[in-house]
Scaffold this active site. Structure first.
Site, PDB file in Angstrom:
ATOM      1  N   LYS A   1      -6.298  -4.230   4.727  1.00 27.47           N
ATOM      2  CA  LYS A   1      -5.167  -4.608   5.097  1.00 27.47           C
ATOM      3  C   LYS A   1      -4.336  -3.879   6.228  1.00 27.47           C
ATOM      4  O   LYS A   1      -4.627  -2.555   6.391  1.00 27.47           O
ATOM      5  CB  LYS A   1      -4.012  -4.399   4.075  1.00 27.47           C
ATOM      6  CG  LYS A   1      -2.699  -4.956   4.084  1.00 27.47           C
ATOM      7  CD  LYS A   1      -1.729  -4.856   3.015  1.00 27.47           C
ATOM      8  CE  LYS A   1      -0.285  -5.484   3.153  1.00 27.47           C
ATOM      9  NZ  LYS A   1       0.338  -5.424   1.739  1.00 27.47           N
TER      10      LYS A   1
ATOM     11  N   SER B   1       2.711  -9.762   1.214  1.00 28.25           N
ATOM     12  CA  SER B   1       2.374  -9.276   2.498  1.00 28.25           C
ATOM     13  C   SER B   1       0.869  -9.038   2.658  1.00 28.25           C
ATOM     14  O   SER B   1       0.535  -9.044   3.607  1.00 28.25           O
ATOM     15  CB  SER B   1       2.944  -8.082   2.748  1.00 28.25           C
ATOM     16  OG  SER B   1       2.591  -6.883   1.942  1.00 28.25           O
TER      17      SER B   1
ATOM     18  N   SER C   1       3.054  -8.098  -3.419  1.00 30.17           N
ATOM     19  CA  SER C   1       2.378  -8.386  -2.399  1.00 30.17           C
ATOM     20  C   SER C   1       0.702  -8.511  -2.525  1.00 30.17           C
ATOM     21  O   SER C   1       0.088  -8.939  -1.419  1.00 30.17           O
ATOM     22  CB  SER C   1       2.355  -7.047  -1.238  1.00 30.17           C
ATOM     23  OG  SER C   1       3.812  -7.157  -0.610  1.00 30.17           O
TER      24      SER C   1
END
Length: 713
Positions: free
Chosen positions: A127, A203, A227
């Site tokens: 990420k 996210s 997320s």
């Protein structure tokens, strides 16, 4: 340590910054500036193993790929090359990967030594938010930080590398990780591999899209409000949020809400990664010898009183029926917590994101952030942070502490709590996370008279996005573990939706066992399975010419499942979710085969009103692409545009939220009102402009005729 610079000198900002840093236009993949090692310098051996097929790489688990490396069937270098090739082929349409470290990854793969790592030589994406790696960007999604290159590698990444993974790049995320979708001014929107018009969630959306697409078998994520689990639900993968503090180096402080983990496609990978990343001192609860003796509560009610789609309700009821058939006691019960109060406390603490954005950006900009520098929401959070008092922060903490006590007592009676992961399937990329009317209000939040007014506006503005995913945040605030399982695909739009199990603190193994139960009964629905043929689908030869050959054996009532090698060239029938007609709006080649080597015909680029139309005869997944079978051969699905409704109807139902417009061109300036999902609309007439269609409502407004958004009644 960073201090709050507001007039109240609030020192609670430091803890909140930890939460933000790990929260959860198509951009080209860029190489890291640190990648100066030429590929030619990577050592090679005289005799290389044959390697594994493209299909095997995209569908096997990380543990299976590691075994292929360890057994000599392939090498880590070959896997990394396959991963990078997959990213380069698919990322232009997904925008799930924001950077590649190709040369560095190849060198690390070539230098890798087998010391018994569980995931020896397996490629992984990390990420782009919080999961830093030396020599790569570390921007937090902020425009002012676009040139930031970090010199350090975060512990979660070091731990993944210690497990044997080779990091090939970074994935997309929203600015500061604040949204449940992946979109930002810096990186643009990501697309969902199930449907490119939809978002994969956020996210950790870039990670889930990459895993669902088969770029890498796992990708890292972080979860401070859903997320990991929200994009897992919307992209059809497994999303585990462990107990707060269970993962090594994650904060176990009472105020912490963020857990770092991964997105996966198999429970074996999930369990192995949990064991490998776990804090050695963390104590897990024992799992009952008979799993079915565990009482389960379930609910489909939104914690904040917002609508829940029929898909989400059906997903839970499908799971409940399965569990009852397995002998579980399952009861419909709502948790005792106040969901609205919890979300208001959550948003109040999230104002630190605005403070952090300003602290980080202002020195580079030469002034405090404006709405030109960050999202309107982030700017509004910054403005609200300046008025907060210590008493308001303490009250928010008290609300969260009360919820922790309530859930601890709840789990004494019901060790497992089942809900939808999300209230809807994935939103379209055209659906804003904050509605335009609230964008305008947020831009003037500094003019509101009180802090309470500002916080209420933030809640109201965020509600449009929250209504799609209201089930995940509580587990972060209480510190409990939760997992999203990919058990449902909507018959309405063909998109996935997860179910979520929540357990008491330390109940991570119980969640893993529940995942095993559903997976072992073949209830997971992954994109790679949807694209493979079902056992009852007759195999169709690869080329149009060979389709005329008779079958060598008559069909039987119990056909054998197709082998993986057969799945590449098996045409599946058109379904309700497949476009029946598609348009050629850019240059398109019709191929006689699925390797793209034999050209049947080439069609030039056209305006949509004059575009050529193909009838879709079937679909097939081959060589990393979805193809449509058309007259004369095959075309790549990504190269054409679906042709939407061309027939009149008297009523339609909105599948997703849409806007009504005053004109048939549906321009932004013509927006009249927002129509929520599930509404039945009366149609006056169908309006056509060439191949473009709209519906005019009885009141004279116009809406889209895109079947991703509406269905005939």
């Amino acid at each position: 340590m960073v201090k709050n610079t507001s007039r109240h000198g609030q020192r609670w900002l430091t803890l909140a910054l930890v939460l933000i840093l790990s929260l959860g236009t198509l951009l080209p993949v860029t190489a890291s500036a640190a990648d100066s090692t030429a590929t030619a310098n990577v050592p090679t051996t005289v005799a290389q193993p044959a390697g594994i097929s493209e299909h095997a790489y995209e569908t096997q688990s990380a543990l299976q790929l590691a075994q292929a490396v360890r057994s000599g069937q392939t090498t880590s270098t070959q896997l990394v090359k396959q991963a990078i090739a997959k990213v380069k082929a698919d990322n232009p349409r997904l925008n799930s990967v924001i950077t590649l470290r190709e040369d560095a990854a190849l060198k690390e793969a070539a230098d890798l030594q087998d010391t018994g790592q569980k995931f020896l030589g397996v490629p992984i994406l990390i990420k782009g938010l919080g999961h830093t790696i030396a020599g790569m960007p570390n921007t937090n999604g902020l425009l002012a930080s676009r040139d930031n290159i970090t010199k350090s590698t975060s512990f979660i990444v070091k731990n993944l590398q210690a497990q044997g993974f080779i990091v090939i790049g970074q994935t997309n995320f929203p600015e500061m990780g604040l949204l449940n979708i992946t979109n930002s001014k810096l990186y643009g929107p990501a697309s969902n591999p199930w449907n490119l018009a939809d978002n994969p969630g956020g996210s950790s959306g870039g990670s889930t899209a990459s895993v669902a697409d088969g770029m890498t078998p796992v990708a890292s994520g972080s979860d401070a409000g859903g997320s990991v689990r929200i994009p897992a639900s919307w992209s059809g993968v497994i999303g585990l949020k462990p107990t707060q503090g269970a993962i090594s180096r994650d904060s176990s402080a009472d105020t912490a809400t963020t857990v770092n983990f991964v997105e996966t496609k198999t429970m074996a990978d999930t369990a192995a990664l949990f064991a490998g990343l776990k804090n050695a001192n963390f104590k897990l609860n024992a799992v009952p010898a008979q799993l079915k003796d565990t009482p389960i509560a379930y609910s489909t009610k939104s914690p904040v009183g917002t609508p829940v789609s029929q898909d989400a309700v059906d997903a839970v009821h499908q799971a409940v029926n399965f569990l009852k058939a397995q002998g579980f006691t399952v009861k419909e019960v709502n948790v005792p917590t106040d969901g609205v109060a919890l979300m208001k406390a959550y948003y109040l603490l999230d104002t630190s994101a605005g403070s952090f954005a300003n602290i980080t950006s202002a020195p580079k900009l030469g002034h405090a952030i404006t709405t030109n520098d960050v999202s309107t929401l982030d700017w509004a959070l910054y403005q609200a942070s300046k008025r907060l008092t210590a008493d308001q922060v303490a009250a928010a903490r008290d609300t969260i502490a009360q919820a922790k006590d309530q859930m601890a007592r709840f789990h004494e009676q019901y060790p497992l709590y089942l809900t939808p992961t999300t209230a809807t399937t994935a939103p379209a990329n055209s659906d804003p996370s904050v509605l335009p009317a609230y964008e305008a209000k947020l831009a003037k939040i500094d003019q509101l008279p009180t802090s309470e007014d500002q916080l209420q506006l933030i809640y109201d503005a965020w509600l449009h996005g929250l209504s799609k995913s209201p089930f995940t945040q509580q587990a972060n605030l209480t510190g409990e573990p939760a997992i999203s399982l990919p058990t449902y695909v909507s018959p309405r739009n063909g998109m996935p939706l997860g179910i979520q199990f929540n357990a008491a603190k330390g109940g991570d193994d119980l969640l893993l066992k529940m995942g095993d139960l559903f997976e072992s009964h073949h209830l997971f629905k992954l994109l790679q399975d949807r694209q493979a043929p079902t056992p009852t689908t007759p195999a169709t030869p690869e080329t149009p010419e060979t389709q005329k050959k008779p079958a060598t054996k008559p069909a039987t009532s119990t056909p054998k499942p197709a082998k993986p090698s057969q799945t590449k060239s098996t045409v599946r029938p058109v379904t309700k979710t497949t476009p029946r007609k598609v348009l050629v709006t850019k240059k398109v080649i019709v191929y006689r085969n699925l390797t793209g080597t034999k050209v049947a015909k080439t069609y030039a680029k056209h305006q949509q009103s004059a575009a050529h139309v193909f009838n879709v005869l079937g679909t097939v997944r081959a060589h990393g692409h979805l193809w449509y079978r058309v007259s004369g051969g095959y075309i790549k699905a990504a190269a054409v545009t679906p042709l939407y409704y061309q027939h009149p109807t008297s009523k339609v139902k909105t599948l997703q939220g849409i806007y009504a417009y005053s004109g048939k061109t549906l321009k932004h300036a013509q927006r009249q009102r927002y129509i929520k999902p599930g509404r039945v609309l009366k149609i006056k007439r169908l309006v056509k402009t060439g191949h473009v269609t709209r519906y005019q409502l009885r009141n004279g407004d116009y809406i889209t005729a895109n079947k991703q958004f509406i269905a005939w009644k």
